[in-house]
Design a protein around this motif. Structure first.
Motif: not given
Length: 251
Positions: A40, A95, A97-98, A100-101, A244-245, A247-249
């Protein structure tokens, strides 16, 4: 921390040090971008902090322009620190985790702007007012991502500084940014004894890379090195943002 991860950290900071030694910047940008592949952003920044501060202090005082730089750019430097403090919870909050995006997007934007070489100029009479806005914006972005190149780098390129003065000015700027980030991470409990060993390894490898980069600077074609460095940063940014996107969604 595993031997494999420590080895990865060593390689990352050696490469980042080489880039910084050749072109005078890039250690936080390269190291944050590459480390974000494996951890992270807050943990990556905790490792970047000590090497970042020490290498930037070296760059800050390696020249005769320090007093003039501070007098000329103090609104930029002050607002940078304020912006980082105001956004201090973004990297460790809900927020996080966002981050990396955002790092990926920033690397792509930075590479495109630098490759296009926009011929921007800042009138001397407006340097302080524009610098204050640029510093605050960069600080807010840096508070969330640990990356300080947007929109600060286009601003620096528009100031018309001589090469050596610009390199020293970047050292001052990044020193302020990393010290401000260190306060944020300490308050959040992320910067602790667990980062000591990777920090020492990172520092040694960064200085080794910088020494190598500085020794070969005159033998490289700076423009070709810079171009391939920026292309690499753009590809890395695309990968980070997309991975990353997903992984998140979708993961």
């Amino acid at each position: 921390m595993s031997i494999l991860l420590l080895t990865f950290i060593a390689v990352v900071f050696f490469l980042a040090g080489v880039v910084k030694g050749v072109i005078g910047l890039g250690l936080p940008t390269v190291s944050m971008g590459l480390l974000a592949v494996a951890m992270p952003p807050a943990h990556a920044l905790a490792i970047v902090i000590v090497p970042g501060i020490l290498t930037n202090i070296w760059q800050t005082f390696a020249g005769p322009y320090f007093a003039g730089i501070v007098k000329r750019l103090w609104p930029l430097l002050l607002s940078l620190a304020v912006g980082i403090w105001l956004n201090r919870d973004m990297m460790t909050g809900p927020y996080a985790r966002h981050g990396t995006v955002l790092i990926g997007i920033l690397l792509v934007i930075y590479a495109i702007i630098s490759l296009r070489k926009f011929a921007l100029t800042v009138p001397p009479a407006r340097e302080k007012s524009i610098g204050g806005v640029i510093g605050l914006t960069t600080g807010l972005i840096s508070g969330a991502t640990g990356v300080q190149v947007i929109p600060s780098m286009p601003f620096f390129q528009a100031l018309g500084m001589k090469k050596d003065e610009l390199i020293q000015a970047l050292g001052v700027f990044f020193t302020v940014a990393t010290v401000a980030q260190a306060f944020n991470l300490s308050a959040a409990g992320v910067l602790d004894e667990s980062t000591a060993l990777p920090g020492v390894i990172a520092l040694a490898c960064a200085f080794t890379g910088m020494a190598l980069g500085q020794s070969v600077r005159s033998r490289l074609e700076p423009e070709a090195f810079r171009r391939w460095f920026l292309i690499s940063m753009m590809l890395l940014g695309i990968y980070l943002a997309c991975a990353a996107t997903y992984e998140i969604y979708f993961a």
